[in-house]
Design a protein around this motif. Structure first.
Motif, PDB file in Angstrom:
ATOM      1  N   VAL A 350       0.855  -1.195   0.000  1.00  0.00           N
ATOM      2  CA  VAL A 350       0.000   0.000   0.000  1.00  0.00           C
ATOM      3  C   VAL A 350       0.882   1.233   0.000  1.00  0.00           C
ATOM      4  CG1 VAL A 350      -1.992  -1.078   1.137  1.00  0.00           C
ATOM      5  CG2 VAL A 350      -0.199  -0.025   2.519  1.00  0.00           C
ATOM      6  N   VAL A 352       1.268   5.129   1.150  1.00  0.00           N
ATOM      7  CA  VAL A 352       0.832   6.242   1.985  1.00  0.00           C
ATOM      8  C   VAL A 352       1.644   7.444   1.534  1.00  0.00           C
ATOM      9  CG1 VAL A 352       0.605   7.164   4.308  1.00  0.00           C
ATOM     10  CG2 VAL A 352       0.296   4.709   3.918  1.00  0.00           C
ATOM     11  N   ILE A 402      -5.204   0.269   4.150  1.00  0.00           N
ATOM     12  CA  ILE A 402      -5.159   1.489   4.954  1.00  0.00           C
ATOM     13  C   ILE A 402      -6.416   1.507   5.813  1.00  0.00           C
ATOM     14  CG2 ILE A 402      -5.090   4.003   4.945  1.00  0.00           C
ATOM     15  CD1 ILE A 402      -2.580   2.744   3.864  1.00  0.00           C
ATOM     16  N   GLY A 406      -5.786   5.652   9.407  1.00  0.00           N
ATOM     17  CA  GLY A 406      -4.614   6.009   8.620  1.00  0.00           C
ATOM     18  C   GLY A 406      -3.448   5.049   8.762  1.00  0.00           C
ATOM     19  N   VAL A 408      -1.371   1.359   8.498  1.00  0.00           N
ATOM     20  CA  VAL A 408      -1.250   0.266   7.534  1.00  0.00           C
ATOM     21  C   VAL A 408      -1.493  -1.043   8.298  1.00  0.00           C
ATOM     22  CG1 VAL A 408       0.244  -0.921   5.896  1.00  0.00           C
ATOM     23  CG2 VAL A 408       0.396   1.566   6.148  1.00  0.00           C
ATOM     24  N   ARG A 425      -0.266  -3.418  12.783  1.00  0.00           N
ATOM     25  CA  ARG A 425      -0.495  -2.041  12.333  1.00  0.00           C
ATOM     26  C   ARG A 425       0.828  -1.291  12.316  1.00  0.00           C
ATOM     27  NH1 ARG A 425      -0.887   3.144  14.292  1.00  0.00           N
ATOM     28  NH2 ARG A 425      -2.441   4.500  13.272  1.00  0.00           N
TER      29      ARG A 425
END
Length: 603
Positions: A350, A352, A402, A406, A408, A425
């Motif tokens: 992912v 960010v 996500i 906020g 991961v 997380r």
């Protein structure tokens, strides 16, 4: 497939190219009399290769296997033949004649999926372990015949026989696992197995004078002729080094060339160095210069996909611990070196902002990579490995999302030989890692999704190294960041879930057999079932109302609020990964190929 469906998706590229070296040896090549470093390369989704590197010139040759992805087992039989085992779907044994550069007829190991590491016995035959039969195989290089010598373990739940060792005269020593772990000694002359060693111990070294095994930091010694325990008698001071230390402090295995130099590999690279002049030299970092493997890397399976905010597509290889980047505007692609020190592959990907967060098997690693900064993984600068959740959690099968906070979030399976799972997380700002073990006791996290309020996950009875449990009740679970588990739904007996799960606007869509179940998180109930023609391989959020479900060779669009479904497109095959860009373009992979379904061509 009708003409309209054919026009919907487009072939893009085969952007995932990497090596996954699972075995190595050295030869004096009868072709030219030169010493070569030999690598056994696994190519998931493609065809495995054998790479020969001239240790003086650095020139390389690559030879594709007749069939199979490649595997761990490789043996140099008297500088005449290379004997190689393969996996994944079918275990084959291949024999490469070095002088003629030709392959013998492949030999399948019936009922087996994997060949592991192999060894030469004192009878000059070659032995190897398998999965899932936990068998010991014997290959006769003269007769070119393969025989299954039987199961190594009496425990039917043990499915692995690895590794194997043939240095003790008259015996083949075999480790088995993972429900229980132990050793057997196969007596070549009588064809019988006998117990050997201590459960949980690993093989340290076999010499003419001793067999050394190590468990919990303690060495135990055995007579190589009788296999009976013996006293140390100073053997612990005679043990040969097995690893060198790279400049970053990481230990790396090597083999010794005839010149005395040391050769080894790390991911996409290899090294040849002078041996340290003393034992202490092996215990401190060495000035090792890594070189890229000097042949073209083969196509490999695309295992994960994610878009960045610049219009590019990123992905991971199916095995080999590398990632790639593809630019649709130019058609150019780039493949990385290893993203962390452990072997395996990246499941979770992912972005960010401009940073890419990764979650990888087999070390339970969290990794962050900044594409705008120079690559320096060797020194853990970029990409940077964060706190691991291993050894308790090792396979991020649920992949990463996500969360509404906020963070991961990643869903995990437990370590080998254990039923269980967990969540983790990563805080993108502080890079702090938190984890939660076994939120549903004894069950793996299968799928993971998030909306603007909750984390959703499904569970099942899968485990690393163990047969999946079918006697449990799978769950859909709702987790609120900062609070924890707030609700679970137990699925009917016999129903199984896997990766297929996505969420939007308080609705979760999960795949169960040939149905897409739609769950209302506010009402706390399943409210709709959508029947499909095949099991679902992947499901993803298309927008705040609709999801896309890849089911066999059809892509469905499903409305989360009405349950209405339609076929968006036929597909070229069962997919392995999929993602959707901000513009609505759907990228997906079938084995090594990447395809796109552009938003303008969606009905």
């Amino acid at each position: 497939m009708n003409e309209t469906a054919q026009a919907r998706y487009e072939y893009v590229a085969k952007p995932s190219r990497n090596f996954n070296i699972l075995g190595h040896t050295s030869i004096t090549d009868p072709w030219d009399g030169r010493e070569k470093y030999v690598l056994s390369n696994f190519a998931l989704g493609g065809t495995g290769t054998v790479v020969l590197i001239d240790v003086l010139t650095g020139d390389g040759e690559s030879f594709a296997l007749p069939v199979g992805n490649g595997a761990w087992g490789i043996v140099n039989w008297h500088d005449e033949k290379l004997v190689i085992g393969t996996c994944v779907d079918q275990a084959y044994l291949h024999v490469f004649d070095l002088k003629s550069r030709t392959w013998a007829e492949p030999l399948p190991s019936v009922g087996e999926s994997y060949f592991w590491q192999m060894t030469i016995g004192s009878d000059d035959k070659i032995y190897g372990g398998t999965y899932p039969g936990c068998s010991l195989m014997q290959y006769d290089p003269i007769a070119h015949s393969l025989v299954n010598l039987g199961r190594v373990s009496d425990n039917a739940k043990n499915r692995y026989s690895r590794p194997v060792f043939g240095e003790a005269p008259g015996y083949i020593l075999v480790n088995f696992g993972f429900d229980t772990n132990g050793w057997k000694a196969y007596h070549i002359e009588s064809g019988t197995f006998r117990p050997f060693g201590l459960p949980g111990a690993t093989m340290r070294e076999i010499s003419e004078d001793y067999i050394c095994m190590e468990g919990d930091g303690i060495y135990t010694f055995y007579d190589p002729k009788t296999l009976e325990p013996i006293e140390d008698r100073g053997f612990s001071e005679m043990l040969s080094p097995r690893t060198i230390i790279l400049p970053n402090g990481q230990k790396n295995p090597f083999i010794r060339l005839k010149s005395g130099k040391l050769v080894g590999n790390r991911g996409q690279e290899y090294f040849i160095i002078d041996a340290p002049s003393s034992q202490s030299g092996y215990e401190q970092p060495l000035n090792v210069k890594l070189k890229r493997i000097p042949v073209e890397a083969p196509d490999t399976e695309v295992f994960a996909l994610v878009p960045d905010n610049r219009g590019r597509i990123w992905g991971s290889s199916g095995f080999g611990q590398t990632i790639f980047r593809f630019d649709p505007a130019t058609g150019e692609f780039w493949n990385s070196s290893s993203v962390c020190n452990h072997g395996g592959e990246v499941y979770g990907m992912v972005f960010v902002g401009d940073k890419l967060f990764l979650a990888a098997y087999v070390g339970g690693d969290h990794i962050v990579y900044d594409p705008d900064q120079p690559w320096d993984q060797l020194n853990n600068v970029n990409p940077r490995t964060l706190r691991s959740v291993g050894p308790e959690l090792i396979r991020p099968h649920g992949r990463s999302v996500i969360g509404p906070d906020g963070g991961v979030w990643t869903g995990w399976w437990a370590k080998y030989g254990v039923y269980g799972g967990g969540l983790s997380r990563v805080d993108p700002a502080t890079l702090e890692v938190e984890s939660w073990y076994d939120p549903i006791p004894g069950q793996a996290v299968a799928g993971l999704a998030a909306d603007d309020e909750y984390i959703y996950f499904t569970t099942n009875g899968h485990a690393n190294g163990l047969e999946a449990r079918r006697d449990i009740r799978c769950h859909l679970a709702i987790w609120k960041p900062g609070t924890g588990l707030v609700h679970t739904e137990m699925l009917p007996e016999g129903e199984q879930t896997d990766f297929g799960l996505c969420a939007a606007n308080g609705k979760a869509a999960l795949c169960v057999g040939k149905q897409i179940r739609i769950y209302d998180a506010v009402a706390r109930k399943f409210e709709r079932e959508v029947t499909i023609e095949d099991t679902c391989d992947w499901i993803l959020k298309l927008d705040e109302r609709k999801v896309g479900a890849f089911c066999g060779k059809l892509l469905y669009e499903i409305d989360l609020f009405t349950g209405n479904s339609s076929v968006l497109s036929e597909l070229p095959g069962r997919i392995r990964a999929a993602t959707v860009t901000a513009d609505g373009d759907i990228y997906f992979s079938v084995k090594t190929a990447l395809y796109v379904l552009k938003s303008g061509k969606r009905a």
